[in-house]
Design a protein around this motif. Structure first.
Motif, PDB file in Angstrom:
ATOM      1  N   UNK A  74       0.830  -1.206   0.000  1.00 48.13           N
ATOM      2  CA  UNK A  74       0.000   0.000   0.000  1.00 48.13           C
ATOM      3  C   UNK A  74       0.864   1.257   0.000  1.00 48.13           C
ATOM      4  N   UNK A  75       1.920   1.298   0.809  1.00 46.04           N
ATOM      5  CA  UNK A  75       2.792   2.474   0.801  1.00 46.04           C
ATOM      6  C   UNK A  75       3.453   2.649  -0.565  1.00 46.04           C
ATOM      7  N   UNK A  76       3.917   1.541  -1.155  1.00 39.31           N
ATOM      8  CA  UNK A  76       4.491   1.617  -2.498  1.00 39.31           C
ATOM      9  C   UNK A  76       3.476   2.155  -3.501  1.00 39.31           C
ATOM     10  N   UNK A  77       2.261   1.556  -3.469  1.00 40.22           N
ATOM     11  CA  UNK A  77       1.252   1.906  -4.464  1.00 40.22           C
ATOM     12  C   UNK A  77       0.726   3.317  -4.340  1.00 40.22           C
ATOM     13  N   UNK A  78       0.789   3.899  -3.121  1.00 40.53           N
ATOM     14  CA  UNK A  78       0.329   5.268  -2.932  1.00 40.53           C
ATOM     15  C   UNK A  78       1.414   6.302  -3.235  1.00 40.53           C
ATOM     16  N   UNK A  79       2.644   5.837  -3.391  1.00 38.46           N
ATOM     17  CA  UNK A  79       3.747   6.770  -3.586  1.00 38.46           C
ATOM     18  C   UNK A  79       3.613   7.468  -4.942  1.00 38.46           C
TER      19      UNK A  79
END
Length: 314
Positions: A74-79
């Motif tokens: 999720x952190x990767x995808x929201x970056x």
């Protein structure tokens, strides 16, 4: 924690070095070094981002337990560097609120993150969406809330910033957490004369057919509105039957089918003829049933004389 010099910039000259830097970079998140992790992601060159994301996803699946893996993805995808490559992000907990955006009744949403032993992370990534009454997603935003922060969303301002409009609908918030504990969204419905509030309705996701019994009031200056939302992945049919204090059934029945994420906001006197006379000056009961899981229910009592609103969830 100092930012590892070996990770800056991300320009490895061998595959072995690339794999090592990738593993060290992903470890930053699992260690709680969120700022350093974000810096690491910002240093991925544009021409390597797609390949990096593919390799990172494979490493996460191989190396981390499922719960931690969802949080990292999720952190990767929201970056900002990677969101263009991602169609959907992991979501384990969904919160839903009914919103109004009417001249006489606006909505503001608040959420705060406080210390909790079962949520040791100091940052939680999330996305929220607004759906109009037809169930169309009209706005989506991504954000991160940090420990002891409060995030506030004014629905009128959100819609204006996105150049869209809706009189009412559903506010949906998703995270990759299993359970949010201290992180829960509240809505405030307000106008110049009143403010009324309640919390998210995710806890009332019903698994089977459900019957609820809101109190119905209608007289010379008070009106009851019922709000229904469908958070199921398929259309849901609702049926509303009205009884008065003498247990007499009103001859009319309201039948409504809502699309996925659809909503309705019904002033009951518009649908039940002579409602005030039928209730005989006393509260009645509305039997609301649905044919599937996913129904969310609220009712509002509007005082026309005072211009106030009172919300109750069911």
């Amino acid at each position: 924690m100092q930012f590892p010099q070996a990770l800056e910039p991300y320009c490895p000259d061998t595959q072995e070095k690339e794999s090592r830097i990738l593993a060290q970079g992903i470890d930053l998140f699992s260690q709680g070094s969120y700022r350093e992790f974000d810096r690491f992601l910002f240093n991925i060159p544009l021409d390597r981002q797609a390949q990096f994301l593919q390799q990172a996803m494979a490493l996460i699946e191989q190396k981390y337990p499922a719960e931690m893996g969802r949080l990292i993805v999720r952190r990767l995808g929201q970056h900002p560097n990677f969101i263009k490559y991602v169609n959907a992000l992991p979501a384990r907990w969904t919160q839903v609120l009914f919103f109004t955006n009417l001249p006489q009744l606006r909505t503001r949403v608040n959420m705060s993150l406080f210390d909790h032993p079962k949520v040791p992370r100091t940052e939680i990534d999330y996305n929220f969406s607004l759906y109009n009454q037809r169930g169309d997603e009209i706005l989506r935003r991504y954000a991160t809330i940090r420990l002891r922060e409060t995030h506030t969303f004014d629905v009128k301002e959100l819609l204006a910033s996105a150049h869209v409009d809706a009189e009412y609908g559903a506010f949906t918030l998703e995270t990759a957490e299993e359970d949010l504990h201290s992180l829960r969204v509240y809505a405030f419905w307000h106008n110049n004369n009143s403010i009324t509030t309640t919390h998210e309705k995710g806890a009332l996701l019903n698994r089977n057919r459900m019957t609820i019994y809101p109190t119905i009031i209608c007289d010379h200056n008070r009106e009851t509105f019922i709000a229904l939302c469908n958070r199921a992945p398929r259309p849901v049919k609702f049926e509303c039957q009205l009884l008065n204090c003498a247990q007499d059934a009103h001859p009319q029945i309201i039948r409504i089918e809502l699309n996925t994420r659809g909503s309705c906001f019904i002033p009951l006197s518009k649908y039940f003829n002579d409602l005030s006379d039928f209730l005989r000056g006393a509260p009645g009961a509305l039997y609301v049933t649905n044919d599937s899981e996913g129904g969310i229910y609220y009712y509002f009592i509007h005082n026309r004389e005072l211009g106030t609103w009172q919300i109750q969830h069911l």
